[in-house]
Scaffold this motif. Structure first.
Motif, PDB file in Angstrom:
ATOM      1  N   LEU A 135      -7.408  22.276 -28.368  1.00 29.26           N
ATOM      2  CA  LEU A 135      -8.850  22.547 -28.439  1.00 29.26           C
ATOM      3  C   LEU A 135      -9.454  22.701 -27.047  1.00 29.26           C
ATOM      4  N   LEU A 136      -8.921  21.898 -26.130  1.00 27.30           N
ATOM      5  CA  LEU A 136      -9.404  21.974 -24.746  1.00 27.30           C
ATOM      6  C   LEU A 136      -9.206  23.392 -24.201  1.00 27.30           C
ATOM      7  N   HIS A 142      -5.032  11.320 -24.021  1.00 28.53           N
ATOM      8  CA  HIS A 142      -3.677  11.841 -24.176  1.00 28.53           C
ATOM      9  C   HIS A 142      -3.005  12.000 -22.805  1.00 28.53           C
ATOM     10  N   PRO A 164      -2.946  13.722 -32.447  1.00 26.17           N
ATOM     11  CA  PRO A 164      -4.299  14.210 -32.200  1.00 26.17           C
ATOM     12  C   PRO A 164      -4.505  14.592 -30.745  1.00 26.17           C
ATOM     13  N   GLY A 165      -3.747  13.939 -29.845  1.00 27.81           N
ATOM     14  CA  GLY A 165      -3.838  14.302 -28.426  1.00 27.81           C
ATOM     15  C   GLY A 165      -3.383  15.736 -28.227  1.00 27.81           C
ATOM     16  N   ASN A 209     -12.664  13.633 -24.569  1.00 31.02           N
ATOM     17  CA  ASN A 209     -12.272  12.222 -24.626  1.00 31.02           C
ATOM     18  C   ASN A 209     -10.818  12.062 -25.031  1.00 31.02           C
ATOM     19  N   MET A 210     -10.467  12.774 -26.117  1.00 28.29           N
ATOM     20  CA  MET A 210      -9.097  12.630 -26.626  1.00 28.29           C
ATOM     21  C   MET A 210      -8.078  13.233 -25.680  1.00 28.29           C
ATOM     22  N   ALA A 211      -8.443  14.360 -25.051  1.00 24.45           N
ATOM     23  CA  ALA A 211      -7.509  14.975 -24.097  1.00 24.45           C
ATOM     24  C   ALA A 211      -7.275  14.026 -22.924  1.00 24.45           C
ATOM     25  N   ALA A 228      -6.027  17.889 -29.378  1.00 23.21           N
ATOM     26  CA  ALA A 228      -7.117  17.861 -28.402  1.00 23.21           C
ATOM     27  C   ALA A 228      -6.814  18.778 -27.221  1.00 23.21           C
ATOM     28  N   LEU A 239     -15.518  15.048 -28.315  1.00 18.46           N
ATOM     29  CA  LEU A 239     -14.282  14.425 -28.807  1.00 18.46           C
ATOM     30  C   LEU A 239     -13.059  15.012 -28.119  1.00 18.46           C
ATOM     31  N   THR A 240     -13.074  16.336 -27.957  1.00 13.07           N
ATOM     32  CA  THR A 240     -11.916  16.999 -27.354  1.00 13.07           C
ATOM     33  C   THR A 240     -11.636  16.452 -25.960  1.00 13.07           C
ATOM     34  N   GLY A 273     -16.282  14.495 -21.435  1.00 13.13           N
ATOM     35  CA  GLY A 273     -16.737  14.460 -22.829  1.00 13.13           C
ATOM     36  C   GLY A 273     -18.055  13.719 -22.961  1.00 13.13           C
TER      37      GLY A 273
END
Ligand SMILES: Nc1ncnc2c1ncn2[C@@H]1O[C@H](COP(=O)(O)OP(=O)(O)OP(=O)(O)O)[C@@H](O)[C@H]1O
Length: 669
Positions: free
Chosen positions: A30-31, A274, A23-24, A269-271, A27, A266-267, A213
């Motif tokens: 998406l970033l 990651h 998912p990272g 945060n997850m990026a 992300a 979410l993007t 985020g």
């Protein structure tokens, strides 16, 4: 080494790590999409987002208008994409504001003990409130609009940034390389900018990414409540607020910005997570390499074998120079005490009464179990005791400098003539600074040498401490060196000034046995070559006796015995010294007999006793020991002093089995 790391067979845990990273990766992709939209969105969808057409007002979703239109007929899909720029830019700005303010506060409170208490209390108080509540409060304070909301969200983030920076700074300033920088005479600003900030930058940057985020969510919330971006400007929060008024007619008007807010939050945060994961992975690689390097046989490629040929051979035989400690002492310490505030308004006294002197060229060892005050006494000598600790001494003199009343010029003299070697060389070297910079700095700062000359001297110093390939090592960082080489580099740094006193605080404790021997030899060689005195601290009496001309034995903040090494090993007078010797095994010790154990615990620095502090553990103690404290008095040979009412009469060899072997081993070497 890297081959070893690269060919590791994937295990369950590595496979699990990969699953977490998936998912990272999404992300990060998406970033990039969000970054693209914020850069290109206004160009591509600018017209559709701004063109009014009242004929098409308030339309539901259709093939032409995917999210419908607003009350002026503007395409809501285009407006959502257009709003990416304002939403992200404001979020980044708010995070930067929070980051700058918070990091500054955190550095101040982490670096200064007194300020830290006050700021820490304020930070804790602010952290007790939810960030969104704080944002609303600050938004009202700073004013409604984009600027006010950016400042408000920034202010609500500042305590979090301050907390993480404070924690990281407090840990960074306790590192030996920061103390070494202070000894070099660096001011607090330089210490923070040069030695603290680079070493806390990475986690702070990761924290920042994750917070972008959160900032998107917070700013959207403020705009949704009417406190943030004001018309005609708009961001996702504003679009959501407008869309919600028509949710029963055209629900897609609210869905678009809502999805954008959640997805962007979410993007980021997850990026951020990651990135942290990637950085963590990158960090472990060199550490693995170092561990592997450190485990190699100690005469590996980082040590010049010719310079320490018989490193694994017999231990250093300390060559005692002609000294007269009482006459021309280089360092004189009389009745040194170190006091800290204790619980309930009391005090703790880690160093209660320490007196000794060191003659030029002499090596004095301090030995004692953990907590006896060795390091604290040495820190007091090196002027490294920080507030709220207080150093008191009748005399504390180094060369001509009265250390209790030193001037700025005295500090400079100290910086170049007193060199510290710390227990953990990894802590002593700033991981963000190259080996060469560590070496060149003392010569440039204290001796005002130009950099080319300092570099030549640095390479010479590395050769002198038997580091091979000095040119390559010069450009490396500490994580690329083995433990032994790091310690050699630390010693080389000491050689870059004009060392008259080498203070070595457990310099071999963190190293394996063979490397310990090499470092002991090296310290002895440096002393022989430079004529510097050495103050050598260890909890291991065998190690201290290998290198020292004289030994001080410390217990509970007191010097309880002092003698030349030979005298102390042959005729220990204090029962504690006898037990230390007996507990030090040697090759001839009878393996069938257990080593003598010292029962009980040493009184802590907060305990105040009228008598001898060793009495409760002493096999020879009588009532008089508990009633009155024995002074340090001459006993036996000249210079042999002990603080005991019932000293060992005939040396440890008869009283404590095991000590005799140590004496014999030293005699043989
Ligand atoms: N900042 C401090 N405030 C109060 N007490 C302290 C502080 N630092 C150390 N002490 C106490 O001072 C005593 C002596 O510590 P010190 O580090 O000098 O012992 P040591 O003999 O060098 O032991 P070790 O070999 O474990 O380092 C210990 O009881 C320790 O808990």
């Amino acid at each position: 080494m890297s081959t070893t790391v690269a060919t590791v067979v994937p295990t369950r845990s590595t496979a699990r790590r990969r699953r977490v990273r998936l998912p990272g990766g999404v992300a990060l992709a998406l970033l990039l999409v969000f970054v693209f939209l914020s850069v290109a969105g206004p160009w591509i969808w600018g017209h559709a987002a701004g063109d009014t057409n009242v004929v098409d007002a308030n339309q539901a979703a259709s093939a032409e208008h995917w999210l419908g239109t607003d009350d002026l007929g503007r395409d809501l899909f285009a407006r959502t994409l257009y709003a990416t720029r304002s939403s992200l830019v404001l979020a980044v700005l708010a995070t930067v504001v929070g980051g700058v303010v918070g990091v500054a506060l955190g550095l101040l409170s982490g670096a200064s003990h007194r300020l830290g208490k006050v700021l820490g209390a304020v930070i804790n108080l602010l952290m007790a409130f939810p960030a969104l509540l704080l944002s609303i409060f600050f938004a009202v304070l700073f004013g409604i609009g984009s600027v006010g909301s950016v400042l408000a969200v920034g202010a609500s983030f500042a305590p979090g940034f301050a907390r993480i920076t404070q924690t990281l700074t407090a840990s960074a300033v306790s590192r030996d390389y920061v103390e070494a920088a202070r000894v070099l005479g660096k001011g607090p600003v330089t210490v923070v900018l040069r030695h603290v900030l680079p070493n806390i930058a990475e986690p702070v940057i990761l924290y920042t990414t994750i917070h972008i985020g959160t900032a998107i969510l917070a700013l959207s919330g403020l705009s949704f409540l009417g406190l943030g971006v004001q018309p005609p400007a708009y961001d996702w929060g504003r679009l959501l607020s407008d869309g919600l008024t028509r949710v029963y007619i055209t629900p897609t008007a609210a869905v678009g910005p809502a999805v954008a807010i959640v997805l962007a939050g979410l993007t980021f945060n997850m990026a951020g997570e990651h990135l942290a994961d990637l950085v963590g992975g990158r960090r472990t690689a060199p550490r693995t390499a170092v561990a592997a390097e450190a485990q190699r046989p100690s005469t590996g490629d980082d040590v010049d074998p010719s310079a320490n040929a018989d490193a694994a051979g017999p231990a250093v035989a300390a060559v005692a120079p002609e000294t007269d400690a009482a006459g021309e002492a280089l360092l004189e310490v009389r009745h040194l005490r170190v006091v800290y505030p204790g619980p309930d308004g009391g005090v703790v006294t880690p160093v209660r009464d320490v007196s000794f002197s060191i003659a030029p060229g002499e090596t004095v060892g301090i030995v004692g179990e953990s907590g006896s005050g060795k390091s604290m006494a040495t820190s007091a000598v090196a002027q490294l005791v920080e507030a709220p600790g207080a150093v008191h001494a009748e005399v504390l003199r180094f060369d001509d400098v009265d250390l209790t009343r030193r001037t700025a010029e005295d500090e400079r003299v100290l910086g170049r003539s007193m060199a510290m070697i710390f227990q953990d060389p990894g802590e002593a070297l700033n991981p963000a600074v190259k080996v060469g910079t560590h070496l060149v700095e003392p010569a440039v700062v204290h001796l005002h040498q130009d950099k080319a000359l300092a570099r030549r001297r640095a390479l010479d110093a590395l050769r002198a401490v038997a580091v091979n390939d000095p040119e390559r090592r010069f450009d490396q960082h500490q994580h690329e060196l083995s433990g032994g080489t790091k310690q050699r580099v630390c010693i080389a740094i000491g050689l870059m000034g004009e060392p008259r006193l080498l203070v070595a605080d457990e310099p071999t404790t963190a190293l394996d046995v063979t490397v310990q021997r090499q470092i002991l030899r090296l310290v002895a060689e440096v002393r022989a070559d430079t004529g510097a005195s050495v103050l050598f601290i260890s909890h291991d009496i065998a190690v201290v006796s290998e290198i020292s001309d004289r030994i001080l034995v410390m217990y509970a903040g007191f010097v309880v015995e002092e003698a030349t090494t030979d005298e102390l090993l042959a005729r220990p007078a204090h029962p504690y010294t006898g037990l230390l010797l007996a507990a030090s095994p040697d090759m001839d010790a009878d393996r069938t007999q257990p080593l003598p154990m010292l029962d009980g615990r040493m009184p802590g620095p907060g305990v105040d006793l009228p008598g001898c502090y060793f009495a409760e553990r002493c096999p020879r103690a009588e009532q008089d020991c508990r009633d009155a404290r024995p002074p340090l008095l001459q006993i036996g040979a000249p210079g042999h002093r002990a603080a005991c009412w019932h000293p060992l009469a005939d040396g440890s060899s008869t009283t404590y089995p095991g000590a005799a072997g140590l004496v014999d081993e030293r005699a043989a070497s």
